[in-house]
Design a protein around this motif. Structure first.
Motif, PDB file in Angstrom:
ATOM      1  N   ALA A 138      19.581  38.038  56.657  1.00 32.11           N
ATOM      2  CA  ALA A 138      20.202  37.742  55.365  1.00 32.11           C
ATOM      3  C   ALA A 138      21.460  38.567  55.110  1.00 32.11           C
ATOM      4  O   ALA A 138      22.254  38.228  54.232  1.00 32.11           O
ATOM      5  N   MET A 139      21.655  39.639  55.872  1.00 27.30           N
ATOM      6  CA  MET A 139      22.861  40.446  55.721  1.00 27.30           C
ATOM      7  C   MET A 139      24.010  39.918  56.575  1.00 27.30           C
ATOM      8  O   MET A 139      25.118  40.452  56.526  1.00 27.30           O
ATOM      9  N   GLY A 140      23.749  38.894  57.390  1.00 28.26           N
ATOM     10  CA  GLY A 140      24.775  38.329  58.253  1.00 28.26           C
ATOM     11  C   GLY A 140      24.730  38.842  59.677  1.00 28.26           C
ATOM     12  O   GLY A 140      25.640  38.568  60.467  1.00 28.26           O
ATOM     13  N   ALA A 141      23.681  39.573  60.021  1.00 26.62           N
ATOM     14  CA  ALA A 141      23.615  40.238  61.319  1.00 26.62           C
ATOM     15  C   ALA A 141      22.726  39.492  62.303  1.00 26.62           C
ATOM     16  O   ALA A 141      21.835  38.731  61.915  1.00 26.62           O
ATOM     17  N   VAL A 209      32.088  43.974  60.854  1.00 29.49           N
ATOM     18  CA  VAL A 209      32.154  44.393  59.450  1.00 29.49           C
ATOM     19  C   VAL A 209      32.497  43.230  58.535  1.00 29.49           C
ATOM     20  O   VAL A 209      31.913  43.075  57.444  1.00 29.49           O
ATOM     21  N   GLU A 210      33.401  42.370  58.968  1.00 34.48           N
ATOM     22  CA  GLU A 210      33.845  41.263  58.110  1.00 34.48           C
ATOM     23  C   GLU A 210      32.789  40.178  57.950  1.00 34.48           C
ATOM     24  O   GLU A 210      32.931  39.276  57.105  1.00 34.48           O
ATOM     25  N   ASP A 211      31.713  40.235  58.729  1.00 31.63           N
ATOM     26  CA  ASP A 211      30.677  39.203  58.663  1.00 31.63           C
ATOM     27  C   ASP A 211      29.552  39.541  57.690  1.00 31.63           C
ATOM     28  O   ASP A 211      28.569  38.802  57.604  1.00 31.63           O
ATOM     29  N   LEU A 212      29.666  40.652  56.971  1.00 36.28           N
ATOM     30  CA  LEU A 212      28.630  41.048  56.019  1.00 36.28           C
ATOM     31  C   LEU A 212      28.431  39.973  54.959  1.00 36.28           C
ATOM     32  O   LEU A 212      29.399  39.464  54.384  1.00 36.28           O
ATOM     33  N   HIS A 213      27.181  39.607  54.690  1.00 38.74           N
ATOM     34  CA  HIS A 213      26.841  38.651  53.639  1.00 38.74           C
ATOM     35  C   HIS A 213      25.879  39.303  52.652  1.00 38.74           C
ATOM     36  O   HIS A 213      25.045  40.125  53.037  1.00 38.74           O
ATOM     37  N   LEU A 214      25.987  38.912  51.379  1.00 40.29           N
ATOM     38  CA  LEU A 214      25.131  39.455  50.344  1.00 40.29           C
ATOM     39  C   LEU A 214      24.411  38.323  49.618  1.00 40.29           C
ATOM     40  O   LEU A 214      24.795  37.154  49.725  1.00 40.29           O
ATOM     41  N   ALA A 215      23.381  38.693  48.876  1.00 42.44           N
ATOM     42  CA  ALA A 215      22.566  37.696  48.174  1.00 42.44           C
ATOM     43  C   ALA A 215      23.071  37.519  46.749  1.00 42.44           C
ATOM     44  O   ALA A 215      22.765  38.331  45.871  1.00 42.44           O
ATOM     45  N   PHE A 216      23.872  36.473  46.504  1.00 46.34           N
ATOM     46  CA  PHE A 216      24.301  36.160  45.142  1.00 46.34           C
ATOM     47  C   PHE A 216      24.681  34.681  45.073  1.00 46.34           C
ATOM     48  O   PHE A 216      25.065  34.070  46.075  1.00 46.34           O
ATOM     49  N   VAL A 284      28.299  31.107  51.083  1.00 44.07           N
ATOM     50  CA  VAL A 284      28.814  31.984  50.030  1.00 44.07           C
ATOM     51  C   VAL A 284      27.863  33.151  49.814  1.00 44.07           C
ATOM     52  O   VAL A 284      28.268  34.308  49.739  1.00 44.07           O
ATOM     53  N   GLY A 285      26.589  32.855  49.679  1.00 47.06           N
ATOM     54  CA  GLY A 285      25.543  33.865  49.511  1.00 47.06           C
ATOM     55  C   GLY A 285      24.286  33.389  50.193  1.00 47.06           C
ATOM     56  O   GLY A 285      24.097  32.183  50.406  1.00 47.06           O
ATOM     57  N   GLU A 335       9.559  31.755  57.563  1.00 40.78           N
ATOM     58  CA  GLU A 335      10.691  31.121  58.258  1.00 40.78           C
ATOM     59  C   GLU A 335      11.530  30.228  57.342  1.00 40.78           C
ATOM     60  O   GLU A 335      11.924  29.118  57.711  1.00 40.78           O
ATOM     61  N   ARG A 336      11.834  30.715  56.135  1.00 45.86           N
ATOM     62  CA  ARG A 336      12.656  29.954  55.196  1.00 45.86           C
ATOM     63  C   ARG A 336      13.803  30.826  54.689  1.00 45.86           C
ATOM     64  O   ARG A 336      13.651  32.026  54.506  1.00 45.86           O
ATOM     65  N   MET A 337      14.942  30.195  54.461  1.00 49.48           N
ATOM     66  CA  MET A 337      16.121  30.866  53.910  1.00 49.48           C
ATOM     67  C   MET A 337      16.721  29.991  52.813  1.00 49.48           C
ATOM     68  O   MET A 337      16.515  28.768  52.793  1.00 49.48           O
ATOM     69  N   CYS A 338      17.463  30.629  51.917  1.00 50.43           N
ATOM     70  CA  CYS A 338      18.116  29.908  50.832  1.00 50.43           C
ATOM     71  C   CYS A 338      19.588  30.312  50.816  1.00 50.43           C
ATOM     72  O   CYS A 338      19.910  31.507  50.773  1.00 50.43           O
TER      73      CYS A 338
END
Length: 762
Positions: A138-141, A209-216, A284-285, A335-338
């Motif tokens: 979920a952090m983009g990693a 570093v530029e691939d970081l994603h956050l939950a919003f 986006v998030g 095994e689910r993501m939003c």
């Protein structure tokens, strides 16, 4: 006690407003009477069944940290701007993220899955691994490796024989199928964990570093897409340790367990799908669905955004018939993501999911309102301010008090215990300790894990820390270690937490890596016990103050309360994970000595007569009392700097920290892991027993080439680090000779060290 009034009629917000007196099962769902009253005050009416389900799981200890939040704030209060310099994401995010240089960021976190692993050992442990891996995703990693910190009751207890093999198989089964190496962890046995094992799982991942994603969830009109596995009845109520009876009454369906059921092959595809989506910049998030399922994902995304959210719950793909809105929102199916996706990118998003054969469904959108609104076949079943669900739960200032027994525990010194004094007694004690379940080889466990899959594992258990290469072109890598001696924490929670931090810090430095960040998993008894809360508060302050002194931030973690059987709590167990960075993994320091004759063994640090909470006192005498070893974090920092410098300049060929079992254990492991003999030298001015079995902190055994011995020891002396010559590497030796004490053949040592766990569990 109020009971459920389940009918076939959907409980809508309109119906809730018209029937304020309807009895609701808030007590069965873990909500206190005043918490239920507060929900009614927030909404201005009674909650619907679906809203009640959301609040109950999101206001649980697991999700809301309602008993620990007051104390956890101390981490933020003690984190300096300098400590935050490399911190890209910290406490409150799915996982901490730090900048490790060369444009790389690393994310890591450790979490618990204790209670589910006791109820259903295989699935509890397996889904614990799956959940922590999704936090990293979920952090983009890309997840790179996992580790596990395990604690069970007595090794020979029938229930341990039931739980442990299933837990190990679950960790192995999920991680191996994902293709993630398991590079480290712990295995500890103690009577306090009988009936309440601890299964703490760690994952580390890397990204640019530029691939970081956050939950919003931001941007009015952006779509909310649920992707991954279908939603089923498994795991309902899991985070609040409740069965799903209240949601299932009257449905005629068989109740499924509150432990989730995992499918690692689905998660493996989901990992690759997520990375593909990130690479094409289609998200986006993003938020994983773990504890509290859709209740958590939707409320947290909306709460972190700049508007509201509308979800059409009847669009959610299901794998069970007749599920109610409350069940769908509370399900913890794995095994689910939003994801939050711009409308112009939806087609491309769906195409990527189709490419990976991942189910993806548009279930709603971001709105310009302030509420999270969830509908079911056109009728509103949830209409709530999202922050009241996700972030504004109750915060308790639980009573805390130093236990009345603490003075007696500290006064019960181990000084009166009979110590071995003759060479024969010392020999017998060494063999007894290295063959004990706590100190014996963990190969029976780790052989079930794939430690080297993907080819980037540089060091793995039984090394002091796991080391993973993250950049094949430069050799940049990271090291990670988890540690905690719960007996030390029991004797002094503040100092014990710092000792756990010091050991994990030292283990990372022993590999040649520079420690840079901390995660934690704080396992304690019931927060309603003032003595437990005293332990918790002291441990948190010890850890936070220790991190401030070492200059490394706490990036996040997990709190697990109610770890007890009846009224008996586990030993307080704040598991500390330290992350380190090494600029070139080719200079990592191995644990086992090599075969170069004449290399010098040096003992760095000071050995003192410290046996409070020691392995010797515990295993030989069943004693737990006195004071834990002293901790000197400035000395730990100096020791770390010298180890890193020795690694960088090629002055150290092997290193092993001294902790449980002391010098004796370190010598045995160094010889057996390196498959090379050694002759150890004791100090004539100190009791051999103290030298061999003391667990003084801040010590490392290093092997130094003869050509580097003078340069290395002069560096130690110049910087004020105590050292003494502790022996010499001898490839011709049959095993380990401790001069003046005993000689041990390699086969004798190996049999004692390696046969214990197979005999118990094989």
């Amino acid at each position: 006690m109020p009971t459920s009034d389940v009918t076939t009629v959907t409980d809508t917000t309109a119906r809730a407003g018209e029937t304020p007196g309807t009895a609701q099962p808030y007590l069965e769902l873990g909500l206190a009477e005043d918490e239920y009253a507060r929900i009614r005050e927030i909404l201005g009416r009674r909650p619907t069944d679906a809203e009640l389900a959301m609040y109950s799981v999101m206001w649980s200890e697991h999700c809301s940290y309602k008993s620990s939040k007051k104390h956890l704030r101390y981490f933020g209060e003690t984190t300096t701007d300098q400590m935050r310099e490399k911190l890209l994401a910290g406490i409150g995010e799915n996982a901490g993220v730090v900048d490790v240089g060369d444009g790389w960021a690393v994310t890591f976190k450790v979490e618990s899955h204790n209670h589910p692993s006791y109820v259903e050992p295989y699935q509890g442990a397996a889904t614990g691994v799956g959940g922590i891996v999704r936090d990293i995703m979920a952090m983009g990693a890309r997840p790179l490796a996992v580790a596990d910190a395990l604690r069970f009751g007595p090794a020979d207890a029938p229930d341990t024989r039931r739980v442990l093999p299933g837990v190990v198989a679950g960790v192995a089964g999920y991680g191996n199928c994902l293709g993630l190496p398991n590079v480290g962890g712990e295995l500890v046995f103690d009577a306090s964990y009988a009936g309440n094992p601890l299964v703490n799982a760690l994952c580390v991942g890397a990204m640019r570093v530029e691939d970081l994603h956050l939950a919003f969830a931001s941007g009015t009109g952006n779509k909310i897409i649920l992707f991954g596995a279908r939603t089923g009845l498994d795991g309902i109520g899991g985070v609040s340790v409740l069965a799903s009876d209240s949601f299932n009454e009257g449905t005629g369906r068989k109740k499924l367990p509150s432990v989730q059921v995992g499918d690692p092959f689905t998660e493996k595809v989901l990992i690759e799908c997520c990375l593909d989506l990130f690479q094409q910049d289609l998200v986006v998030g993003i938020q994983d669905l773990g504890g509290a399922g859709l209740s958590c994902a939707t409320s947290e995304l909306a709460a972190a955004g700049d508007g509201g959210m509308h979800i059409e719950l009847d669009r959610v793909p299901l794998r069970a018939k007749g599920m109610t809105p409350a069940e769908i929102l509370s399900s913890e199916s794995q095994e689910r993501m939003c994801a939050v996706v711009e409308p112009s990118n939806v087609d491309a998003f769906m195409a990527v999911c189709a490419k990976w054969d991942v189910i993806a469904t548009d279930i709603g959108e971001v709105t310009d309102g302030e509420h999270l609104v969830i509908t079911w076949h056109g009728e509103t079943v949830v209409d709530v301010p999202p922050r009241t669900v996700a972030h504004q739960g109750p915060v308790y200032d639980r009573p805390l008090a130093r236990p009345s027994t603490q003075d007696a525990v500290e006064a019960d010194l181990p000084d009166t215990l009979r110590r071995p004094s003759t060479p024969d007694e010392l020999r017998e004690t060494l063999l007894k300790l290295i063959s004990s379940p706590d100190l014996a080889s963990k190969e029976w466990v780790t052989s079930q894990y794939d430690r080297y899959v993907r080819g980037n594992t540089v060091l793995a258990q039984p090394s002091d820390s796991g080391v993973i290469r993250i950049d094949e072109s430069t050799g940049r890598g990271v090291a990670v270690s988890t540690d905690c001696n719960s007996r030390f924490v029991y004797l002094d929670p503040y100092q014990g937490a710092q000792l756990a931090l010091a050991e994990a810090y030292r283990n990372v430095a022993t590999s040649g890596a520079t420690p840079i960040a901390v995660s934690n998993c704080l396992n304690f008894g019931a927060p309603t016990d003032p003595g437990v809360m005293w332990q918790f508060e002291r441990a948190v302050h010890g850890l936070a103050d220790g991190c401030a002194q070492l200059g490394i931030p706490v990036t996040g973690g997990n709190v697990s309360f109610f770890n007890q059987t009846g009224d008996t709590a586990i030993l307080p167990t704040p598991v500390i994970a330290v992350l380190g960075v090494i600029d070139d993994v080719r200079r990592r320091i191995p644990t086992g000595i090599g075969a170069e004759a004449g290399e010098t063994l040096l003992l760095l640090g000071e050995t003192k007569d410290e046996f409070g909470g020691s392995t010797w006192a515990h295993l030989v005498h069943g004693h737990l009392g006195g004071r834990p070893p002293a901790v000197d974090l400035e000395r730990e920092r100096l020791l770390g700097e010298i180890l890193v410098a020795g690694s960088r300049d090629g002055m150290i060929s092997a290193a092993h920290d001294l902790s449980d079992g002391g010098l004796a254990q370190a010598l045995v492991e160094t010889v057996l892991i390196g498959q090379c003999g050694a002759r150890a030298i004791l100090d004539d001015e100190q009791d051999p027993f103290v030298q061999l079995f003391s667990e003084s902190a801040g010590r490392v055994l290093v092997a130094v080439p003869r050509t580097e011995e003078l340069r290395f020891t002069e560096m130690c002396t110049a910087r004020g680090l105590p050292w003494r010559k502790a022996g010499v590497v001898d490839p011709e030796s049959p095993g380990l000779e401790i001069q003046g004490v005993a000689t041990f053949g390699s086969e004798e040592l190996r049999e004692a060290w390696e046969s214990t766990l197979p005999a118990l569990f094989g």
